[in-house]
Scaffold this motif. Structure first.
Motif, PDB file in Angstrom:
ATOM      1  N   MET A   6       0.835  -1.206   0.000  1.00 32.20           N
ATOM      2  CA  MET A   6       0.000   0.000   0.000  1.00 32.20           C
ATOM      3  C   MET A   6       0.873   1.261   0.000  1.00 32.20           C
ATOM      4  SD  MET A   6      -2.807   1.318   2.794  1.00 32.20           S
ATOM      5  CE  MET A   6      -4.082   0.144   2.355  1.00 32.20           C
ATOM      6  N   MET A   7       0.616   2.139  -0.957  1.00 28.25           N
ATOM      7  CA  MET A   7       1.316   3.426  -1.027  1.00 28.25           C
ATOM      8  C   MET A   7       0.719   4.362   0.020  1.00 28.25           C
ATOM      9  SD  MET A   7       3.571   3.995  -3.671  1.00 28.25           S
ATOM     10  CE  MET A   7       4.020   3.314  -5.272  1.00 28.25           C
ATOM     11  N   LYS A   8       1.475   4.695   1.053  1.00 24.45           N
ATOM     12  CA  LYS A   8       0.980   5.553   2.126  1.00 24.45           C
ATOM     13  C   LYS A   8       1.717   6.884   2.109  1.00 24.45           C
ATOM     14  CE  LYS A   8      -0.291   1.683   5.153  1.00 24.45           C
ATOM     15  NZ  LYS A   8      -0.084   1.024   6.473  1.00 24.45           N
ATOM     16  N   LEU A   9       1.000   7.937   2.479  1.00 24.66           N
ATOM     17  CA  LEU A   9       1.609   9.262   2.535  1.00 24.66           C
ATOM     18  C   LEU A   9       0.867  10.124   3.551  1.00 24.66           C
ATOM     19  CD1 LEU A   9       0.349  11.450  -0.402  1.00 24.66           C
ATOM     20  CD2 LEU A   9      -0.428   9.107  -0.116  1.00 24.66           C
ATOM     21  N   LYS A  10       1.468  11.243   3.885  1.00 22.16           N
ATOM     22  CA  LYS A  10       0.864  12.211   4.804  1.00 22.16           C
ATOM     23  C   LYS A  10       0.705  13.537   4.074  1.00 22.16           C
ATOM     24  CE  LYS A  10       2.710  10.314   9.147  1.00 22.16           C
ATOM     25  NZ  LYS A  10       1.421  10.046   9.808  1.00 22.16           N
ATOM     26  N   LYS A  39      -4.567   2.719 -10.453  1.00 23.80           N
ATOM     27  CA  LYS A  39      -4.368   2.130  -9.125  1.00 23.80           C
ATOM     28  C   LYS A  39      -2.871   2.127  -8.832  1.00 23.80           C
ATOM     29  CE  LYS A  39      -8.663   0.661  -8.214  1.00 23.80           C
ATOM     30  NZ  LYS A  39      -9.376   1.364  -9.266  1.00 23.80           N
ATOM     31  N   TYR A  40      -2.560   1.992  -7.535  1.00 22.28           N
ATOM     32  CA  TYR A  40      -1.161   2.083  -7.123  1.00 22.28           C
ATOM     33  C   TYR A  40      -0.832   0.991  -6.114  1.00 22.28           C
ATOM     34  CZ  TYR A  40      -1.530   6.561  -9.404  1.00 22.28           C
ATOM     35  OH  TYR A  40      -1.743   7.531 -10.341  1.00 22.28           O
ATOM     36  N   ARG A  41       0.296   0.323  -6.334  1.00 22.72           N
ATOM     37  CA  ARG A  41       0.807  -0.652  -5.384  1.00 22.72           C
ATOM     38  C   ARG A  41       2.320  -0.535  -5.334  1.00 22.72           C
ATOM     39  NH1 ARG A  41      -3.136  -5.639  -7.209  1.00 22.72           N
ATOM     40  NH2 ARG A  41      -5.044  -4.680  -6.450  1.00 22.72           N
ATOM     41  N   ASP A  42       2.842  -0.459  -4.135  1.00 17.21           N
ATOM     42  CA  ASP A  42       4.279  -0.294  -3.954  1.00 17.21           C
ATOM     43  C   ASP A  42       4.945  -1.663  -4.022  1.00 17.21           C
ATOM     44  OD1 ASP A  42       6.719   0.814  -3.523  1.00 17.21           O
ATOM     45  OD2 ASP A  42       6.385   1.322  -1.414  1.00 17.21           O
ATOM     46  N   GLU A  43       5.015  -2.213  -5.224  1.00 15.19           N
ATOM     47  CA  GLU A  43       5.598  -3.533  -5.421  1.00 15.19           C
ATOM     48  C   GLU A  43       7.051  -3.540  -4.959  1.00 15.19           C
ATOM     49  OE1 GLU A  43       4.218  -6.235  -6.349  1.00 15.19           O
ATOM     50  OE2 GLU A  43       2.381  -5.724  -7.413  1.00 15.19           O
ATOM     51  N   ARG A  50       3.783  -0.559 -10.646  1.00 18.37           N
ATOM     52  CA  ARG A  50       3.399   0.170  -9.430  1.00 18.37           C
ATOM     53  C   ARG A  50       2.234   1.117  -9.687  1.00 18.37           C
ATOM     54  NH1 ARG A  50       8.421   2.722  -6.487  1.00 18.37           N
ATOM     55  NH2 ARG A  50       9.079   3.299  -8.585  1.00 18.37           N
ATOM     56  N   GLU A  51       2.094   1.540 -10.930  1.00 16.89           N
ATOM     57  CA  GLU A  51       0.920   2.321 -11.348  1.00 16.89           C
ATOM     58  C   GLU A  51       0.299   1.579 -12.514  1.00 16.89           C
ATOM     59  OE1 GLU A  51       0.164   6.930 -11.947  1.00 16.89           O
ATOM     60  OE2 GLU A  51       1.224   6.098 -13.666  1.00 16.89           O
ATOM     61  N   PHE A  52      -1.005   1.309 -12.435  1.00 19.34           N
ATOM     62  CA  PHE A  52      -1.647   0.527 -13.480  1.00 19.34           C
ATOM     63  C   PHE A  52      -3.105   0.950 -13.603  1.00 19.34           C
ATOM     64  CE2 PHE A  52      -1.618  -1.607  -9.432  1.00 19.34           C
ATOM     65  CZ  PHE A  52      -2.905  -2.059  -9.241  1.00 19.34           C
ATOM     66  N   THR A  90      -3.738   7.127   1.516  1.00 21.67           N
ATOM     67  CA  THR A  90      -3.159   6.116   0.637  1.00 21.67           C
ATOM     68  C   THR A  90      -3.516   6.446  -0.801  1.00 21.67           C
ATOM     69  OG1 THR A  90      -3.073   3.764   0.055  1.00 21.67           O
ATOM     70  CG2 THR A  90      -5.173   4.583   0.872  1.00 21.67           C
ATOM     71  N   LEU A  91      -2.615   6.079  -1.711  1.00 22.83           N
ATOM     72  CA  LEU A  91      -2.951   6.076  -3.126  1.00 22.83           C
ATOM     73  C   LEU A  91      -3.627   4.734  -3.385  1.00 22.83           C
ATOM     74  CD1 LEU A  91       0.280   7.575  -4.755  1.00 22.83           C
ATOM     75  CD2 LEU A  91      -1.842   8.745  -4.152  1.00 22.83           C
ATOM     76  N   GLY A  92      -4.913   4.771  -3.656  1.00 26.01           N
ATOM     77  CA  GLY A  92      -5.740   3.577  -3.596  1.00 26.01           C
ATOM     78  C   GLY A  92      -5.301   2.428  -4.482  1.00 26.01           C
TER      79      GLY A  92
END
Length: 577
Positions: A93-97, A138-142, A153-155, A105-107
């Protein structure tokens, strides 16, 4: 479109970092360009293919009554914490503040957002069922993005969500999605399998994957040729028998095993087969440590363990954690004297006098037995099923293959609605949680999967349904005024007829044009060359060596007829059969 204008920078050489055929050809063909690991820009050809895939998916969603919406990519952590997935989803999960130190999160998916949306809008069973979908990034921090578009990571993904007042209604919609996804696969022209799958971090009580067979696929599929059973290796059940060993229990002994840690090393040092050793694997989850036990010659299936314990946050404990909390190096951990919950695979039920870690450095226990020496808290199937294991339905040996997952559908049930207090009033005036389903389709990875499925040594072979352009007209000698005039005439006539056509008007050699056309994968090529002196042009399917000669001395009608016949006969499956 003219090739002189088309932004399709083809490459002669293979980039050094490519890992798959689709990655290579999409880069060399001028469809995508890498920005960073797992992040790509889609050039005009790639964007045209994406739009066609999106349109196929959109048409099939609309056909079953789903309604399109668009939800935000940026999602507040609060919603994910209410569902329990802020920690469960894992490091992908891409998390940020934000500037106010609020978590977002970037969903990677949108179950929380859509459930929160609907809970504030739908009040009555009369408004159900409802099916909504979106096509969005969508985003996943592979941890290791690879295979080009297949693990990015972006798709781009289509995700749909359904809300119901009954399980029967969910079942009906689930079947509609099965049919819709099958139609999408058929319109793409690819071979596919529909397999039982593990629900994973999405949750729910049932799911199916739609998989395209491919050597580089990351989904391991087990299937039965006799009864038709198909499942991923994460889901496939082991229902074979483990015969109980007929041995007298021997006294437990702790013996020195200096520097001996792995199953192979223990087997060689003690002179016992791996099947007489029990692996003890420590996991950390939301409720602390859990020890998973399985026979030494088998592989533990982590997805089954997570599913059994209903904890997607489970991960293997690190050597540092084990040493700190148990005072023993990880290679010598074992169930005897370990004060943790123990979950065991059925494979160790009938074992007698087996080997386990000694809970001290450089030691192992031999002649361990349960329940004499340790207690198992829970028994379940933790075994990774492999080729040759019995089919859980009919008992025949299973076969194995690999595939690329394009679609995944889930019966979520009330997991999210209960966690997020999303209720409706039923016909009896009682408040009930929505019964939900969710349905994903990988749009961008579909492009790569089709290339993996349809290609040859020269490049891509696009199905007509998603080819960036259908026809390319090659003027083989731009210095010949007759070829140039006729090529332009054919190009304009095809445009007027609504054909998706490209004119190769570049002043390069015919061989260069042919190589680019094959690499890009134009389904049909029209050659305007030397044979024009006899009033003839040539048509060629991308995957065929046959040239179809058409006389156009009496006009272009015969060319259009030949082109229409070729389109009707066009089937890239012929190239791989």
């Amino acid at each position: 479109m003219r090739m002189k204008q088309l932004y399709a920078p083809t490459l002669k050489e293979t980039p050094s970092d490519v890992e798959t055929v689709s990655h290579e050809y999409l880069l060399r063909g001028g469809f995508i360009r890498k920005v960073a690991a797992g992040i790509y820009t889609y050039l005009p050809l790639g964007r045209r293919v994406l739009l066609k895939i999106e349109n196929i998916v959109r048409e099939e969603m609309n056909r079953i009554g789903a309604q399109e919406i668009l939800m935000p990519i940026l999602q507040p952590a609060e919603l994910w914490k209410r569902s329990g997935r802020w920690d469960d989803y894992g490091p992908e999960m891409m998390k940020l503040k934000d500037r106010h130190e609020r978590d977002f999160t970037l969903g990677p998916t949108h179950e929380e957002i859509v459930t929160d949306l609907v809970k504030n809008e739908l009040r009555s069973y009369r408004q159900l069922p409802l099916v909504v979908y979106q096509i969005a990034n969508k985003y996943r921090d592979e941890i290791r993005p690879r295979f080009g578009l297949l693990r990015a990571r972006e798709f781009i993904m289509k995700d749909a969500y359904s809300f119901h007042s009954s399980w029967e209604s969910l079942d009906e919609t689930y079947e509609l999605f099965k049919e819709a996804y099958s139609r999408i696969m058929e319109r793409l022209g690819v071979k596919y399998m529909v397999i039982e799958a593990e629900t994973g971090a999405i949750g729910g009580n049932a799911s199916h994957e739609f998989v395209v067979p491919a050597k580089i696929g990351e989904t391991n599929v087990l299937y039965c040729e006799k009864c038709g059973y198909q499942a991923s290796d994460e889901k496939a059940e082991y229902r074979g028998e483990y015969p109980a060993e007929e041995e007298e229990e021997k006294p437990l002994e702790k013996i020195p095993t200096p520097g001996v840690r792995t199953i192979e090393e223990v087997s060689q040092f003690l002179g016992v087969p791996p099947s007489k050793i029990v692996k003890s694997l420590l996991f950390v989850g939301r409720d602390g440590y859990v020890m998973a036990l399985i026979r030494g010659d088998l592989e533990l299936n982590e997805a089954k363990l997570k599913s059994h314990l209903k904890d997607q946050s489970l991960r293997l404990a690190t050597p540092e954690e084990v040493l700190k909390d148990f005072g023993v190096p990880i290679g010598f951990i074992g169930p005897i004297g370990a004060n943790v919950k123990k979950v065991a695979d059925h494979s160790i039920k009938g074992l007698k006098n087996f080997v386990v870690g000694g809970m001290e450095k450089d030691t192992h226990y031999v002649n361990a037995n349960h329940p004499r020496d340790f207690k198992v808290d829970e028994w379940c199937d933790l075994r990774t099923v492999v080729e040759g294991d019995p089919c859980p339905v009919c008992g025949e040996p299973l076969r194995a293959t690999k595939g690329i997952e394009l679609g995944h559908i889930f019966k979520l049930g009330t997991k999210y609605s209960e966690a997020m207090e999303a209720y409706f009033m039923d016909e009896n005036g009682e408040m009930k949680p929505f019964i939900m389903g969710c349905y994903g389709w990988g749009v961008s990875r579909t492009m790569a999967a089709v290339v993996e499925h349809f290609h040859d040594e020269n490049g891509m072979i696009w199905p007509l349904s998603i080819a960036p352009y259908t026809v390319i007209v090659d003027i083989l000698n731009m210095n010949d005024p007759d070829q140039k005039h006729v090529g332009e005439e054919i190009y304009r006539a095809l445009l007027e007829k609504g054909e998706e056509v490209v004119l190769d008007d570049r002043e390069v050699s015919p061989g260069f044009k042919f190589k680019d056309a094959d690499l890009i994968g134009f389904p049909i090529r029209i050659n305007v060359g030397r044979s024009l002196k006899d009033g003839v042009v040539e048509l060629k399917k991308r995957y065929s060596k046959e040239l179809v000669k058409v006389n156009i001395q009496n006009g272009l009608g015969s060319l259009f007829e030949a082109l229409n016949r070729m389109k009707a006969e066009y089937d890239p499956r012929e190239a791989i059969e």
